[in-house]
Design an enzyme around this catalytic site. Structure first.
Site, short mmCIF file in Angstrom:
data_model
loop_
_atom_site.label_atom_id
_atom_site.label_comp_id
_atom_site.label_asym_id
_atom_site.label_seq_id
_atom_site.Cartn_x
_atom_site.Cartn_y
_atom_site.Cartn_z
N HIS A 298 113.00 62.28 42.95
CA HIS A 298 112.20 63.45 43.37
C HIS A 298 111.55 64.04 42.11
O HIS A 298 110.87 63.33 41.37
CB HIS A 298 113.16 64.42 44.09
N HIS B 106 105.81 56.83 47.64
CA HIS B 106 106.09 58.10 48.30
C HIS B 106 106.53 57.82 49.73
O HIS B 106 106.02 56.90 50.36
CB HIS B 106 104.85 59.00 48.31
N ASP C 45 103.98 62.91 40.08
CA ASP C 45 104.75 62.87 38.84
C ASP C 45 104.20 61.89 37.81
O ASP C 45 104.66 61.89 36.67
CB ASP C 45 106.21 62.50 39.16
N1 CMC Z 1 108.15 50.95 42.43
C1 CMC Z 1 108.30 49.74 43.01
N2 CMC Z 1 108.52 49.56 44.31
C2 CMC Z 1 108.57 50.65 45.07
C3 CMC Z 1 108.41 51.94 44.54
C4 CMC Z 1 108.19 52.06 43.16
N3 CMC Z 1 108.05 53.25 42.60
N4 CMC Z 1 108.52 52.83 45.53
C5 CMC Z 1 108.74 52.14 46.63
N5 CMC Z 1 108.78 50.82 46.36
C6 CMC Z 1 108.99 49.73 47.33
C7 CMC Z 1 110.45 49.60 47.65
O1 CMC Z 1 111.10 48.72 46.78
C8 CMC Z 1 110.40 49.10 49.08
O2 CMC Z 1 110.09 47.74 49.04
P1 CMC Z 1 110.74 46.73 50.14
O3 CMC Z 1 110.25 47.24 51.47
O4 CMC Z 1 110.22 45.42 49.76
O5 CMC Z 1 112.22 46.88 50.00
C9 CMC Z 1 109.20 49.83 49.66
O6 CMC Z 1 108.34 50.10 48.55
C10 CMC Z 1 109.56 51.14 50.34
O7 CMC Z 1 110.28 51.93 49.39
P2 CMC Z 1 111.44 52.90 49.70
O8 CMC Z 1 112.27 53.06 48.48
O9 CMC Z 1 112.14 52.49 50.96
O10 CMC Z 1 110.64 54.22 49.97
P3 CMC Z 1 111.25 55.64 50.19
O11 CMC Z 1 110.34 56.35 51.08
O12 CMC Z 1 112.67 55.56 50.59
O13 CMC Z 1 111.23 56.27 48.72
C11 CMC Z 1 110.42 57.20 46.72
C12 CMC Z 1 110.21 57.05 48.22
C13 CMC Z 1 109.45 58.23 46.19
C14 CMC Z 1 111.84 57.70 46.47
C15 CMC Z 1 110.19 55.85 46.04
O14 CMC Z 1 108.85 55.45 46.22
C16 CMC Z 1 110.56 55.86 44.58
O15 CMC Z 1 111.72 55.66 44.24
N6 CMC Z 1 109.56 56.10 43.64
C17 CMC Z 1 109.86 56.23 42.24
C18 CMC Z 1 110.37 57.62 41.91
C19 CMC Z 1 109.27 58.65 42.01
O16 CMC Z 1 108.20 58.49 41.48
N7 CMC Z 1 109.57 59.77 42.68
C20 CMC Z 1 108.64 60.88 42.85
C21 CMC Z 1 108.26 61.05 44.28
S1 CMC Z 1 106.82 62.06 44.58
C22 CMC Z 1 107.05 63.64 43.98
C23 CMC Z 1 108.39 64.19 44.06
O17 CMC Z 1 109.02 64.21 45.11
O18 CMC Z 1 108.87 64.64 43.04
#
Ligand code: CMC
Length: 464
Positions: free
Chosen positions: A306, A345, A401
């Site tokens: 987050h 996201h 971010d």
């Molecule tokens: N890098 C590489 N792959 C990713 C990323 C990433 N940053 N984000 C998602 N994916 C892939 C993930 O591996 C999955 O692939 P597969 O379906 O093949 O397993 C797919 O995309 C869906 O991802 P998810 O983790 O199930 O998505 P989620 O909705 O549960 O998580 C998230 C959202 C923001 C936690 C995630 O995208 C993430 O960990 N991003 C990196 C951390 C980040 O930048 N966070 C800030 C979020 S926005 C502002 C805030 O809230 O602060």
């Protein structure tokens, strides 16, 4: 309204134009209609797709990449508004009139004086604490000021006077250019302002204002304590953004620095049912008070999935080290199935509008800052790599971010304070949404599917 920052406004309006060209902003019918409970929705892990409540505060169109606060799109708010206006808008439903705005601005400066809270905070080893943990502690102390007021109603005047004396804190009143710090005791000022008289209930709108002002004061105080300096009081002539930088660094920022902080605060103020907002609302739904709700928001925001991602992005860019190394680093990260910080996201499956604003502004800010410039170039290259691959395959784009940390780096702010800055803004969204939810409160209480065993016989400890 904004001095010498025309170029920045133009960059925002250009980003808006691009967003309009690439997307449309028709609302999604499934997320913009009144609810008649109970409803049927498809829920994924992590409550994906679950609808928790109705709101008029803000809307994230994830399919198109649009963000709305109370009917206004984020590009216009960034281009023309200020954080004070936006916080008022979120909390009160409408943009303020000039007189309302002036009263609100004055109040934010007044409520930014939290001497007892700072004094309590300084009795802890803040310099060795995680900044978000210290911030959470600080908001608990802000609540404690109430407990004191409440309990003081039952004690005699003599005790009150002693207690009032405790409320003073030495302040470095003229932090610039002085060989030695000059201290003043601030209790008199506080009494003159009659702040306590307004803060009668730890759940009402005044407490929301107190928190919006107080969290930024706390962030700044923690930043100063961490570098061995005393906290600075807010200056009545400065804007919220300007005061925030001033209280952190001891220097009144330039119009450009003030404006970029203002834009960043506007961008982070609210964002649907994100984890920290939801955490605040869950706590509030038990009829706990708003200070503890905000504490929960701070705790949830801290994690790297987050708000903690902004700090992690800078660590990642530093690890990559150069534009040339970016491709190799990215391929290795993908091979290890590593998440790329600042990308992806839960809701956006399109370019995050906040990143659309921050990317050109990070470039603008970094043109005269060597470290910022280096980080920006690596970030730009990494974005290209991600869009070429994950963007196409999985609709993964930069989020808010990804570029914010570069902006803060250009302001000379240590990366440990990137997430606290996020909190200083998001507290307006947390408090607005909590207030709205409490109008029709029902305690949050989902269920879990039990997959454990049944019918186990109890074995006494000596036989296990
Ligand atoms: N890098 C590489 N792959 C990713 C990323 C990433 N940053 N984000 C998602 N994916 C892939 C993930 O591996 C999955 O692939 P597969 O379906 O093949 O397993 C797919 O995309 C869906 O991802 P998810 O983790 O199930 O998505 P989620 O909705 O549960 O998580 C998230 C959202 C923001 C936690 C995630 O995208 C993430 O960990 N991003 C990196 C951390 C980040 O930048 N966070 C800030 C979020 S926005 C502002 C805030 O809230 O602060």
């Amino acid at each position: 309204m904004h001095k010498n920052t025309k170029e920045m406004t133009e960059l925002i309006l250009k980003a808006k134009e691009k967003a309009i060209k690439e997307t449309s902003h028709e609302p999604e019918p499934e997320f913009t209609k009144p609810i008649s409970w109970p409803i049927t929705c498809t829920v994924g892990p992590g409550l994906e797709g679950a609808i928790a409540c109705e709101t008029k505060i803000g809307y994230v169109n994830g399919a198109k990449g649009w963000l709305i606060y109370r009917g206004y799109n984020i590009f216009d708010l960034c281009a023309y508004s200020t954080f004070e206006e936006v916080a008022f808008l979120l909390l009160h439903g409408e943009l303020p009139t000039l007189s309302q705005l002036n009263v609100f601005k004055k109040k934010l400066v007044q409520y930014g004086h939290i001497p007892l809270t700072k004094r309590r905070l300084m009795s802890f080893p803040v310099e060795r604490m995680n900044a978000m943990a210290a911030l959470r502690l600080g908001t608990t102390f802000m609540r404690q000021e109430f407990t004191d007021v409440e309990s003081q109603e039952y004690i005699n005047d003599t005790v009150k006077i002693i207690s009032a004396d405790e409320d003073s804190i030495p302040m470095e009143t003229k932090p610039m250019g002085e060989k030695h710090a000059i201290y003043e005791f601030d209790e008199k000022k506080l009494l003159e302002m009659k702040i306590r008289d307004n803060l009668q209930h730890a759940t009402g709108i005044e407490s929301c204002h107190h928190l919006v002002a107080g969290v930024s004061s706390l962030v700044a105080a923690i930043a100063r304590i961490k570098v061995g300096r005393l906290p600075i009081e807010p200056h009545p002539d400065l804007s919220f953004a300007s005061n925030f930088i001033y209280m952190m660094t001891g220097k009144v920022p330039s119009p450009i620095e003030e404006r970029i902080m203002d834009i960043s605060l506007i961008l982070h103020a609210d964002h649907g049912m994100n984890a920290s907002t939801f955490a605040s609302m869950v706590v509030a739904s038990t009829l706990s008070d708003i200070y503890l709700s905000v504490g929960a928001g701070i705790a949830a925001l801290q994690g790297p999935l987050h708000g903690g991602a902004n700090e992690a992005v800078i660590a990642m860019l530093k690890e990559i080290g150069s534009v040339e190394n970016t491709k190799t680093w990215f391929e290795k990260a993908c091979a290890k199935k590593q998440k790329i910080m600042g990308f992806g996201h839960r809701v956006y499956k399109a370019y995050d509008p906040r990143a659309r604003v921050l990317a050109p502004l990070a470039k603008y800010m970094s043109r005269k800052n060597d470290e910022g410039k280096k980080l920006f170039k690596i970030a730009e290259q990494l974005e290209k790599e991600v869009l070429r691959t994950l963007g196409k395959e999985k609709k993964i784009f930069p989020n808010v971010d990804f570029y914010s940390g570069i902006v803060y780096t250009c302001l000379g702010i240590d990366s440990e304070f990137f997430t606290p800055i996020f909190a200083a803004s998001r507290v307006s969204g947390w408090t607005a949404r909590v207030q709205e939810y409490l109008l029709n409160n029902r305690i949050f209480r989902p269920r879990a599917m039990y997959l454990g065993q049944f019918d186990k016989g109890y074995i006494s400890v000596k036989n296990r």
